[in-house]
Design a protein around this motif. Structure first.
Motif, PDB file in Angstrom:
ATOM      1  N   MET A   2       0.661  -1.128  -0.088  1.00  0.00           N
ATOM      2  CA  MET A   2      -0.321   0.030  -0.089  1.00  0.00           C
ATOM      3  C   MET A   2       0.666   0.997   0.063  1.00  0.00           C
ATOM      4  SD  MET A   2      -2.923  -0.696   2.415  1.00  0.00           S
ATOM      5  CE  MET A   2      -2.343  -0.979   4.336  1.00  0.00           C
ATOM      6  N   SER A   3       0.377   2.314  -0.895  1.00  0.00           N
ATOM      7  CA  SER A   3       1.039   3.137  -0.743  1.00  0.00           C
ATOM      8  C   SER A   3       0.342   4.331  -0.146  1.00  0.00           C
ATOM      9  CB  SER A   3       0.767   3.792  -1.843  1.00  0.00           C
ATOM     10  OG  SER A   3       0.563   4.550  -3.122  1.00  0.00           O
ATOM     11  N   LEU A   4       1.995   5.769   0.210  1.00  0.00           N
ATOM     12  CA  LEU A   4       0.735   6.496   1.091  1.00  0.00           C
ATOM     13  C   LEU A   4       0.719   7.701   0.507  1.00  0.00           C
ATOM     14  CD1 LEU A   4       0.885   7.739   4.008  1.00  0.00           C
ATOM     15  CD2 LEU A   4       3.261   8.079   3.636  1.00  0.00           C
ATOM     16  N   GLN A   5      -0.432   8.166   0.724  1.00  0.00           N
ATOM     17  CA  GLN A   5      -1.350   9.429  -0.393  1.00  0.00           C
ATOM     18  C   GLN A   5      -0.547  10.609   0.214  1.00  0.00           C
ATOM     19  OE1 GLN A   5      -2.584   7.370  -2.305  1.00  0.00           O
ATOM     20  NE2 GLN A   5      -4.321   8.628  -2.380  1.00  0.00           N
ATOM     21  N   TYR A   6       0.063   9.931   1.263  1.00  0.00           N
ATOM     22  CA  TYR A   6       0.140  12.374   1.685  1.00  0.00           C
ATOM     23  C   TYR A   6       1.795  12.406   2.427  1.00  0.00           C
ATOM     24  CZ  TYR A   6      -4.332  13.272   0.905  1.00  0.00           C
ATOM     25  OH  TYR A   6      -5.650  12.629   0.229  1.00  0.00           O
ATOM     26  N   ASP A   7       2.331  13.100   2.424  1.00  0.00           N
ATOM     27  CA  ASP A   7       3.293  13.357   2.865  1.00  0.00           C
ATOM     28  C   ASP A   7       3.970  13.747   4.410  1.00  0.00           C
ATOM     29  OD1 ASP A   7       4.998  12.442   0.921  1.00  0.00           O
ATOM     30  OD2 ASP A   7       4.962  14.883  -0.555  1.00  0.00           O
ATOM     31  N   LEU A   8       2.208  14.854   5.258  1.00  0.00           N
ATOM     32  CA  LEU A   8       2.508  15.559   6.192  1.00  0.00           C
ATOM     33  C   LEU A   8       0.710  15.374   6.352  1.00  0.00           C
ATOM     34  CD1 LEU A   8       4.206  19.335   7.059  1.00  0.00           C
ATOM     35  CD2 LEU A   8       1.911  18.323   7.727  1.00  0.00           C
ATOM     36  N   ILE A   9       0.666  14.721   7.460  1.00  0.00           N
ATOM     37  CA  ILE A   9       0.002  14.479   8.497  1.00  0.00           C
ATOM     38  C   ILE A   9      -0.291  15.604   9.608  1.00  0.00           C
ATOM     39  CG2 ILE A   9      -1.818  12.185   9.614  1.00  0.00           C
ATOM     40  CD1 ILE A   9      -0.547  10.346   7.815  1.00  0.00           C
ATOM     41  N   ALA A  10      -1.437  16.049   9.249  1.00  0.00           N
ATOM     42  CA  ALA A  10      -1.408  17.620  10.265  1.00  0.00           C
ATOM     43  C   ALA A  10      -3.188  17.233  11.441  1.00  0.00           C
ATOM     44  CB  ALA A  10      -1.606  19.542  10.094  1.00  0.00           C
ATOM     45  N   LEU A  11      -2.419  16.740  12.837  1.00  0.00           N
ATOM     46  CA  LEU A  11      -3.164  16.144  13.602  1.00  0.00           C
ATOM     47  C   LEU A  11      -3.768  17.327  14.644  1.00  0.00           C
ATOM     48  CD1 LEU A  11      -2.316  12.837  13.965  1.00  0.00           C
ATOM     49  CD2 LEU A  11      -4.195  13.953  12.524  1.00  0.00           C
ATOM     50  N   ASP A  12      -4.996  18.067  15.195  1.00  0.00           N
ATOM     51  CA  ASP A  12      -5.461  18.376  15.800  1.00  0.00           C
ATOM     52  C   ASP A  12      -5.362  17.328  17.643  1.00  0.00           C
ATOM     53  OD1 ASP A  12      -6.706  20.659  17.362  1.00  0.00           O
ATOM     54  OD2 ASP A  12      -8.703  19.388  17.550  1.00  0.00           O
ATOM     55  N   VAL A  13      -5.022  17.861  18.968  1.00  0.00           N
ATOM     56  CA  VAL A  13      -4.696  17.667  19.587  1.00  0.00           C
ATOM     57  C   VAL A  13      -6.001  16.697  20.676  1.00  0.00           C
ATOM     58  CG1 VAL A  13      -4.097  16.686  22.138  1.00  0.00           C
ATOM     59  CG2 VAL A  13      -2.723  17.386  20.039  1.00  0.00           C
ATOM     60  N   ASP A  14      -7.039  17.954  20.738  1.00  0.00           N
ATOM     61  CA  ASP A  14      -7.724  17.865  21.731  1.00  0.00           C
ATOM     62  C   ASP A  14      -9.746  17.944  21.188  1.00  0.00           C
ATOM     63  OD1 ASP A  14      -7.267  17.662  24.968  1.00  0.00           O
ATOM     64  OD2 ASP A  14      -6.505  19.875  23.997  1.00  0.00           O
ATOM     65  N   GLY A  15     -10.210  16.576  21.293  1.00  0.00           N
ATOM     66  CA  GLY A  15     -11.385  16.197  20.443  1.00  0.00           C
ATOM     67  C   GLY A  15     -11.410  16.263  19.356  1.00  0.00           C
ATOM     68  N   THR A  16     -10.173  15.846  19.053  1.00  0.00           N
ATOM     69  CA  THR A  16      -9.215  14.797  17.795  1.00  0.00           C
ATOM     70  C   THR A  16      -8.979  13.735  18.063  1.00  0.00           C
ATOM     71  OG1 THR A  16      -9.843  17.333  16.219  1.00  0.00           O
ATOM     72  CG2 THR A  16      -8.112  15.112  15.624  1.00  0.00           C
ATOM     73  N   LEU A  17      -7.683  14.078  18.379  1.00  0.00           N
ATOM     74  CA  LEU A  17      -6.655  12.312  19.081  1.00  0.00           C
ATOM     75  C   LEU A  17      -7.167  12.286  19.767  1.00  0.00           C
ATOM     76  CD1 LEU A  17      -3.278  13.501  17.771  1.00  0.00           C
ATOM     77  CD2 LEU A  17      -4.103  11.323  17.473  1.00  0.00           C
ATOM     78  N   LEU A  18      -7.619  13.047  21.436  1.00  0.00           N
ATOM     79  CA  LEU A  18      -7.305  12.277  22.224  1.00  0.00           C
ATOM     80  C   LEU A  18      -9.412  12.082  22.111  1.00  0.00           C
ATOM     81  CD1 LEU A  18      -5.353  14.681  24.533  1.00  0.00           C
ATOM     82  CD2 LEU A  18      -4.624  12.605  23.392  1.00  0.00           C
ATOM     83  N   THR A  19     -10.013  11.892  23.027  1.00  0.00           N
ATOM     84  CA  THR A  19     -11.087  11.582  23.728  1.00  0.00           C
ATOM     85  C   THR A  19     -11.221  12.918  24.248  1.00  0.00           C
ATOM     86  OG1 THR A  19     -11.298  10.275  25.807  1.00  0.00           O
ATOM     87  CG2 THR A  19     -11.173   8.675  23.324  1.00  0.00           C
ATOM     88  N   ASP A  20     -12.650  12.791  24.795  1.00  0.00           N
ATOM     89  CA  ASP A  20     -13.462  13.898  25.631  1.00  0.00           C
ATOM     90  C   ASP A  20     -12.935  13.558  27.378  1.00  0.00           C
ATOM     91  OD1 ASP A  20     -15.127  14.742  23.544  1.00  0.00           O
ATOM     92  OD2 ASP A  20     -16.392  14.376  24.155  1.00  0.00           O
ATOM     93  N   ASP A  21     -12.526  12.155  27.459  1.00  0.00           N
ATOM     94  CA  ASP A  21     -12.147  11.867  28.460  1.00  0.00           C
ATOM     95  C   ASP A  21     -10.540  12.065  28.726  1.00  0.00           C
ATOM     96  OD1 ASP A  21     -14.361  11.641  30.252  1.00  0.00           O
ATOM     97  OD2 ASP A  21     -14.070   9.350  29.537  1.00  0.00           O
ATOM     98  N   HIS A  22     -10.199  12.907  27.428  1.00  0.00           N
ATOM     99  CA  HIS A  22      -8.502  12.983  27.341  1.00  0.00           C
ATOM    100  C   HIS A  22      -7.226  11.914  26.959  1.00  0.00           C
ATOM    101  CE1 HIS A  22      -9.559  17.462  27.960  1.00  0.00           C
ATOM    102  NE2 HIS A  22      -9.878  17.106  29.064  1.00  0.00           N
ATOM    103  N   VAL A  23      -8.008  10.548  27.004  1.00  0.00           N
ATOM    104  CA  VAL A  23      -7.281   9.915  26.977  1.00  0.00           C
ATOM    105  C   VAL A  23      -7.284   9.598  24.842  1.00  0.00           C
ATOM    106  CG1 VAL A  23      -8.155   7.292  26.635  1.00  0.00           C
ATOM    107  CG2 VAL A  23      -8.658   8.359  28.618  1.00  0.00           C
ATOM    108  N   LEU A  24      -6.137   8.847  24.819  1.00  0.00           N
ATOM    109  CA  LEU A  24      -5.423   8.431  23.722  1.00  0.00           C
ATOM    110  C   LEU A  24      -4.817   6.961  23.449  1.00  0.00           C
ATOM    111  CD1 LEU A  24      -3.459   9.039  21.371  1.00  0.00           C
ATOM    112  CD2 LEU A  24      -1.704   8.582  22.178  1.00  0.00           C
ATOM    113  N   THR A  25      -6.502   6.636  22.769  1.00  0.00           N
ATOM    114  CA  THR A  25      -6.944   5.126  22.660  1.00  0.00           C
ATOM    115  C   THR A  25      -5.969   4.351  22.332  1.00  0.00           C
ATOM    116  OG1 THR A  25      -8.030   5.442  20.190  1.00  0.00           O
ATOM    117  CG2 THR A  25      -8.888   5.785  22.141  1.00  0.00           C
ATOM    118  N   LYS A  26      -5.443   3.117  21.927  1.00  0.00           N
ATOM    119  CA  LYS A  26      -4.761   2.570  21.267  1.00  0.00           C
ATOM    120  C   LYS A  26      -4.802   2.192  20.103  1.00  0.00           C
ATOM    121  CE  LYS A  26      -3.070  -2.725  22.029  1.00  0.00           C
ATOM    122  NZ  LYS A  26      -3.790  -3.671  20.710  1.00  0.00           N
TER     123      LYS A  26
END
Length: 265
Positions: A1-25
């Motif tokens: 499988m080939s990568l479609q993007y060279d840079l991935i920008a990720l917001d943290v709160d409300g995006t990466l983390l749950t509302d309990d501020h947990v980063l899931t496995k």
């Protein structure tokens, strides 16, 4: 499988983390897989470095972090500032006086330091959730130099009122709602999209090769700049309209599912 993007920008709160501020496995493993395939992972958050860098470490990654909603871009490896948008302290005086007169909690931020005039139990609890440790200082004689962000914190109803009243003020500085309980004030040119554009130019990455994921109003400029902007399912409607796609919510591992659907084929 080939990568479609060279840079991935990720917001943290409300995006990466749950509302309990947990980063899931599932999210941690999928972001790590994207990095392993060659994507540059850049956290793009309203948090300062003290709250953002632990999330990067929890992901098992290093590199660049766009902090303070784009007002300061940081190299996590040596804690150096790549770029920052300084505010003129005098431009903040009206905001400070407004908050003092109404007993609204606020903090002042340089790229690495967070300062408050006083601390309430509610504010102390809030800072703990975001891994922030502000110092208490007296700003009555003068405001510090090198400020990149001024943040007010209160109830949703209180912030609704502040947002409405500040909307009629001269736009010397830019204020933006960064969460239900927060409003941030920055240099007029500072935002996540502008910081991402600067970083892409430094690294020679075309915007078509950038994927961004976010969930709130302060993410809109980033979603619009990226070749692929994805809003979370828990985003307000205006944020979803600014994106090219909508992922499941942050309580449904939305980032992991979006990356698997869009980041590689």
């Amino acid at each position: 499988m080939s990568l479609q993007y060279d840079l991935i920008a990720l917001d943290v709160d409300g995006t990466l983390l749950t509302d309990d501020h947990v980063l899931t496995k599932a999210i941690r493993e999928t972001v790590h897989e994207a990095a392993g395939r060659g994507a540059q992972i850049v956290l793009c958050t309203g948090r300062g470095p003290s709250g953002a860098l632990p999330i990067l470490e929890e992901l098992g990654l290093g590199g660049t972090v766009i902090t303070h909603n784009g007002a300061a871009t940081i190299n996590s490896d040596d804690r150096s500032v790549i770029h920052q948008f300084d505010m003129i302290p005098e431009h903040l005086i009206d905001f400070v006086v407004y908050c003092r007169d109404r007993a609204i909690h606020f903090d002042l931020n340089t790229a690495f330091e967070m300062m408050v005039e006083s601390m309430t139990p509610e504010a102390e609890l809030m800072y703990g959730r975001y891994q922030a440790k502000p110092s208490i200082q007296d700003f009555r004689l003068a405001l510090p130099s090198g400020l990149v962000k001024f943040t007010v914190f209160g109830s949703k109803e209180q912030m609704d009122t502040v947002q409405t009243e500040w909307a009629s003020w001269p736009q010397t500085l830019h204020s933006i709602r960064s969460g239900d309980y927060f409003i941030d004030v920055h240099h007029a040119e500072a935002n996540k999209g502008r910081a991402l554009e600067q970083l892409a130019a430094i690294r020679g990455i075309d915007r078509s090769r950038i994927l961004a994921i976010g969930n709130y109003y302060n993410d809109i400029t980033m979603l619009q700049f990226a070749g692929m902007g994805i809003a979370m399912g828990n985003s307000p409607e205006q944020v979803k309209l600014a994106a090219k796609a909508v992922a499941p919510s942050n309580s449904e591992d939305g980032v992991a599912r979006a990356l698997r659907e869009y980041a590689w084929t």
